[in-house]
Design an enzyme around this catalytic site. Structure first.
Site, PDB file in Angstrom:
ATOM      1  N   ASN A   7       0.855  -1.188   0.000  1.00 12.28           N
ATOM      2  CA  ASN A   7       0.000   0.000   0.000  1.00 12.28           C
ATOM      3  C   ASN A   7       0.895   1.244   0.000  1.00 12.28           C
ATOM      4  OD1 ASN A   7      -1.455   2.283   1.014  1.00 12.28           O
ATOM      5  ND2 ASN A   7      -3.089   0.913   1.681  1.00 12.28           N
ATOM      6  N   ASP A   9      -0.236   4.482  -0.083  1.00  6.48           N
ATOM      7  CA  ASP A   9      -0.959   5.701   0.309  1.00  6.48           C
ATOM      8  C   ASP A   9      -0.040   6.733   0.946  1.00  6.48           C
ATOM      9  OD1 ASP A   9      -3.280   4.420  -0.416  1.00  6.48           O
ATOM     10  OD2 ASP A   9      -4.026   4.144   1.622  1.00  6.48           O
ATOM     11  N   HIS A  10       0.843   6.260   1.816  1.00  2.00           N
ATOM     12  CA  HIS A  10       1.585   7.232   2.626  1.00  2.00           C
ATOM     13  C   HIS A  10       2.782   7.843   1.912  1.00  2.00           C
ATOM     14  CE1 HIS A  10      -1.377   6.755   5.524  1.00  2.00           C
ATOM     15  NE2 HIS A  10      -1.139   5.467   5.668  1.00  2.00           N
ATOM     16  N   ARG A  18       2.913  18.955   1.294  1.00  2.00           N
ATOM     17  CA  ARG A  18       3.376  20.189   0.649  1.00  2.00           C
ATOM     18  C   ARG A  18       2.602  20.523  -0.618  1.00  2.00           C
ATOM     19  NH1 ARG A  18       8.658  22.170   1.824  1.00  2.00           N
ATOM     20  NH2 ARG A  18       8.831  22.062   4.071  1.00  2.00           N
ATOM     21  N   ARG A  45      -9.427   7.722  -1.191  1.00  2.00           N
ATOM     22  CA  ARG A  45     -10.433   8.157  -0.215  1.00  2.00           C
ATOM     23  C   ARG A  45     -11.339   9.233  -0.802  1.00  2.00           C
ATOM     24  NH1 ARG A  45     -10.361   7.319   5.264  1.00  2.00           N
ATOM     25  NH2 ARG A  45      -8.773   5.843   5.989  1.00  2.00           N
ATOM     26  N   THR A 100      -7.100   6.538  10.235  1.00  2.00           N
ATOM     27  CA  THR A 100      -7.016   5.435   9.271  1.00  2.00           C
ATOM     28  C   THR A 100      -8.286   4.596   9.451  1.00  2.00           C
ATOM     29  OG1 THR A 100      -5.662   3.594   8.460  1.00  2.00           O
ATOM     30  CG2 THR A 100      -5.706   3.923  10.847  1.00  2.00           C
ATOM     31  N   ALA A 199      -2.245  -2.547   9.615  1.00  2.00           N
ATOM     32  CA  ALA A 199      -1.339  -2.383  10.758  1.00  2.00           C
ATOM     33  C   ALA A 199      -0.364  -3.551  10.941  1.00  2.00           C
ATOM     34  CB  ALA A 199      -2.114  -2.102  12.042  1.00  2.00           C
ATOM     35  N   GLY A 220       1.121  -1.389   4.243  1.00  2.00           N
ATOM     36  CA  GLY A 220       1.523  -0.084   3.738  1.00  2.00           C
ATOM     37  C   GLY A 220       2.376   0.717   4.686  1.00  2.00           C
ATOM     38  N   HIS A 221       1.771   1.151   5.789  1.00  2.00           N
ATOM     39  CA  HIS A 221       2.430   2.117   6.662  1.00  2.00           C
ATOM     40  C   HIS A 221       3.817   1.651   7.095  1.00  2.00           C
ATOM     41  CE1 HIS A 221       3.120   4.355  10.447  1.00  2.00           C
ATOM     42  NE2 HIS A 221       2.666   5.340   9.704  1.00  2.00           N
TER      43      HIS A 221
END
Ligand code: DXP
Ligand SMILES: NCC(=O)COP(=O)(O)O
Length: 251
Positions: A7, A9-10, A18, A45, A100, A199, A220-221
């Site tokens: 993932n 996303d981050h 920015r 999202r 999240t 997670a 992901g994270h």
């Protein structure tokens, strides 16, 4: 072989901090693929807080990597999915104020409406996954609406693991693993694909990768966090090594 969906996303979260053009999530997807990712996951999202429509369009246009599009079960998102045709669309619950995803989709409560959504996606040739809590009633409802895949929400397990000081043998952790295992057996028994995610990290991934019949983990994270220091390819390689070791599939 157990598969890893990364993932990204981050990567977009950092860019959106920015409102600029870097880091580019599409570049991250290519790096993840080169590191051994079997697929890429993005959560488009409704509030567009990280991934943007243009990111998903470019991912489809510029890369060959298998895409799992996480989305709310809304008309807008179904329209986008039908145009982009990801290999898989995963229906997730969304809250504007959540940091999240906080829980699984309540398929039981929305069976009729979700059946229509799955049908529209299927007509466009898209496999539907549902992100659900490890509850047998939700698994059974997922089968009734025509979902082909269930991703079991591993957040409660991850919290238990963290709270137990990373002691995978503690009673609370074992109880969460048992719930995921039982849900996985029900998913497979009903002929669906058993995936898991949320997670998961380098410390807690192995007990989940070891579960019988688990096909894909979506992470992901933790991978993006590790990639800040080690680079994306290395971060993905290490996660896959841990998964395969746990699944008894060599390295
Ligand atoms: C559904 C799920 O488990 C997560 O992938 C979640 O969708 C991630 O969303 P964020 O990246 O916005 O935390
Ligand atoms: N569906 C889970 C996912 O894509 C990744 O979640 P996380 O590792 O960022 O918590």
């Amino acid at each position: 072989m157990i598969e890893l969906g990364v993932n990204i996303d981050h990567v977009a979260t950092l860019r959106q901090a920015r409102r600029t053009w870097e880091p580019d999530p599409v570049w991250a997807a290519v790096e993840a693929h080169l590191g051994g990712a079997d697929g890429i996951t993005v959560h488009l999202r409704e509030d567009r807080r990280h991934i943007q429509d243009e990111d998903v369009r470019r991912l489809r246009e510029l890369t060959q990597v298998k895409l799992n599009l996480e989305m709310a079960a809304t008309d807008e998102m179904v329209g986008i999915a039908c145009r982009l045709k990801p290999e898989m669309a995963m229906l997730v619950p969304e809250g504007r104020h959540e940091v999240t995803t906080e829980g699984g989709l309540d398929v039981v409560a929305q069976e009729e409406r979700l059946k229509g959504v799955v049908g529209r996606l299927a007509d466009a040739g898209i496999v539907t996954s549902v992100f659900i809590d490890a509850e047998i009633a939700q698994v059974e409802a997922a089968a009734r609406i025509g979902a082909r895949v269930c991703e079991i929400h591993t957040g409660p397990y991850a919290h238990a693991f963290h709270n137990a000081g990373r002691d995978g043998e503690s009673a609370s952790v074992l109880a969460e693993i048992a719930k995921i295992r039982d849900a996985g057996e029900a998913i497979r028994g009903l002929g669906m694909r058993f995936n898991a995610g949320h997670a998961l990290n380098y410390y807690n991934v192995q007990p989940i990768a070891r579960l019988a019949g688990v096909r894909e983990l979506h992470i992901g994270h933790a991978i993006v966090s590790r990639a800040v220091f080690s680079g994306m390819r290395e971060a993905v390689r290490e996660m896959k090594r841990l998964m395969r070791e746990a699944a008894g599939q060599g390295c």
